[in-house]
Design a protein around this motif. Sequence first.
Motif, mmCIF file in Angstrom:
data_model
loop_
_atom_site.group_PDB
_atom_site.id
_atom_site.type_symbol
_atom_site.label_atom_id
_atom_site.label_comp_id
_atom_site.label_asym_id
_atom_site.label_seq_id
_atom_site.Cartn_x
_atom_site.Cartn_y
_atom_site.Cartn_z
ATOM 1 N N TYR A 31 -13.974 5.631 16.493
ATOM 2 C CA TYR A 31 -13.491 4.922 15.300
ATOM 3 C C TYR A 31 -11.961 4.956 15.326
ATOM 4 N N HIS A 32 -11.342 3.787 15.469
ATOM 5 C CA HIS A 32 -9.888 3.685 15.585
ATOM 6 C C HIS A 32 -9.313 3.329 14.211
ATOM 7 N N ARG A 33 -8.668 4.312 13.583
ATOM 8 C CA ARG A 33 -8.138 4.139 12.227
ATOM 9 C C ARG A 33 -6.623 4.362 12.237
ATOM 10 N N THR A 34 -5.904 3.531 11.533
ATOM 11 C CA THR A 34 -4.443 3.682 11.446
ATOM 12 C C THR A 34 -3.973 3.445 10.018
ATOM 13 N N ILE A 35 -2.831 4.063 9.698
ATOM 14 C CA ILE A 35 -2.145 3.818 8.425
ATOM 15 C C ILE A 35 -0.813 3.152 8.776
ATOM 16 N N GLY A 36 -0.587 1.996 8.177
ATOM 17 C CA GLY A 36 0.561 1.185 8.569
ATOM 18 C C GLY A 36 1.916 1.800 8.230
ATOM 19 N N ASN A 37 2.945 1.438 9.041
ATOM 20 C CA ASN A 37 4.351 1.773 8.823
ATOM 21 C C ASN A 37 4.583 3.267 8.593
ATOM 22 N N PRO A 38 4.268 4.126 9.572
ATOM 23 C CA PRO A 38 4.415 5.573 9.373
ATOM 24 C C PRO A 38 5.851 6.010 9.108
ATOM 25 N N GLU A 39 6.840 5.290 9.590
ATOM 26 C CA GLU A 39 8.234 5.681 9.339
ATOM 27 C C GLU A 39 8.560 5.659 7.852
ATOM 28 N N ALA A 40 7.845 4.851 7.097
ATOM 29 C CA ALA A 40 8.141 4.722 5.667
ATOM 30 C C ALA A 40 7.601 5.907 4.867
ATOM 31 N N TRP A 41 6.639 6.636 5.371
ATOM 32 C CA TRP A 41 6.042 7.721 4.581
ATOM 33 C C TRP A 41 5.987 9.061 5.312
ATOM 34 N N ARG A 42 6.635 9.175 6.471
ATOM 35 C CA ARG A 42 6.544 10.428 7.239
ATOM 36 C C ARG A 42 7.212 11.591 6.532
ATOM 37 N N THR A 43 8.071 11.326 5.547
ATOM 38 C CA THR A 43 8.729 12.412 4.815
ATOM 39 C C THR A 43 7.932 12.852 3.595
#
Length: 413
Positions: A31-43
Motif C-alpha cells: 500500500y503506497h501512501r503519501t502526504i503531500g508537500n512534506p516541506e510545509a509541515w516537517r516542523t
Amino acid sequence: KRFFISITEEELSRGLLWVPSERQSGRSLTYHRTIGNPEAWRTHPLASAFLDLAPDGSLDAEAQSMLADLQVMIPPTIKRRDYGPLEWGPGVNPDLPAHRKYLIGLADDFATDLLESVDSAARKASIQPDRVVEEAKHHLRFAILRSRAFCATETTRDVTEAVEVYLASGANVSNGFVVHARSGAGKTYVISKILADHMAGGKARCIIVRFLGTSQASSSVHALLISLCEQLQRVYGRGQKLPEEFTDLKALFLKAVREWPSEEMPLTLLLDSVDQLDDINGGRRLEWLPVTDLSAHVRIVVSTLPDHAEFDCLTRLRKTLNVEDDEDCQEMLVELKELLDWRTVLNHILKVLGRQITQEQMGAVKHVVHGATTGWSATQRDLWSRQRSDGTASSCTTPLWLRLVAQMVSGWR
C-alpha cells in the motif's frame, strides 16, 4: 546486512524480498501512501511520526534514499494499491471528512485484499476429506483410547493369551477366532488391547479394525463391506470399482480376504460386536463373514454377545466353525468370563479418574456386590435386581458395572 538496516527494512525483506518468487505474489500486499508537500509541515510536532528527520529538523536524505530504493525493489508481480497525496491534517485526522473517507477506503481495501488472500490460501490448502482414511482413523482412535484404559485381570489374560497364540499360529490354522461374553463384560476393551499389542509386534502387515455400530459406515453390513473393501483396495493396490449389488459386493469381500493377502503383506481383521449390525442383507446371519478356509496369511478375530431373542450370532459362528464346546476348541473360540478380582478393576478405574477409595468405602462396595441394599430406594433396588438377573454375586462385577460404581464412589469424601 541485518546489522546495518532498520527493523522496518528487515521485516519487509524477510516478508517479501528474501522469500522465493513463487511465494511472493500470494502472500504479500503493498500500500503506497503519501502526504503531500512534506516541506510545509516537517516542523510540526507530529511530523516525526510520519517522516525520517535529521537532528537539525531537516528531511533525512539518506533515509529517503533508502526508502526509494526499497520501493524500487518491490517486484512488479506484487499487488499494489496507490493512494494519492493526502493533505496534512495535521497528521491523519479522522475528524476531517476527507481524511475519514480516506481511512474508510484504506480499511475496506485492506479487508478485501486480506480476505482474498486467505481464501486463495485456503483453496490451495484444502483437502477433500478421504472417507477411507477417516473411517480407519475413527476406529483406530477408538481402540487406542480404550487400550490405554485397559486393566488386565486373570479372566482377560485367558482371552488375550489365547488370541495371541492364534495370531502367531502357523499355516496349519485356517479358521477365524471368536471371543464371546455377555454385555458389559469388557469385550471391546479386550479387542482394543489385542489390537494395540498386535500393532506393537513390529512385523509389516495390514491390520484392520472395526467396532461395529460406532460409525455410520459400520452399522449395516452393506456399508461395512464397502468400507472394508475400499481399505483393502488401498492396501493391496486393487483399483476396481466396487459393485453396487450386495451379492456382488459380498463376493468381492470374500475374494479380497481370501486371495489378496500375501506373505509380504498378511492381513489381520478384527471385528468387534458383530451382533450390533442390523438385519438388512442378513447382517447378523454372518453369511458374509469368512471364518473358515482362510489362507496362512489371514487372521480374523470376531467378538459377539451370547444368543438373544433377536439374534443368534454365536450359534451361527459355532456352526460355521463346527464347534460345540468351548473347552475343546480354545484355538478357535473363547469366552470372556466373569471377573473374580473385581477390586483390582475398580481401583484401576478410580486411578484413571484420579481418585482413591478407603478400606471402609471398599467394604461398603463389597456389601453392595453381595446384595446388601439396605437404605436403597425402590428404583435403586429395581435397577440392582435387573443387573443381578442370573442370581449370582458376580453378575454385578462386570467392567461396565464397575465403571458405573467408580463414577458414583469417586464423589465420596
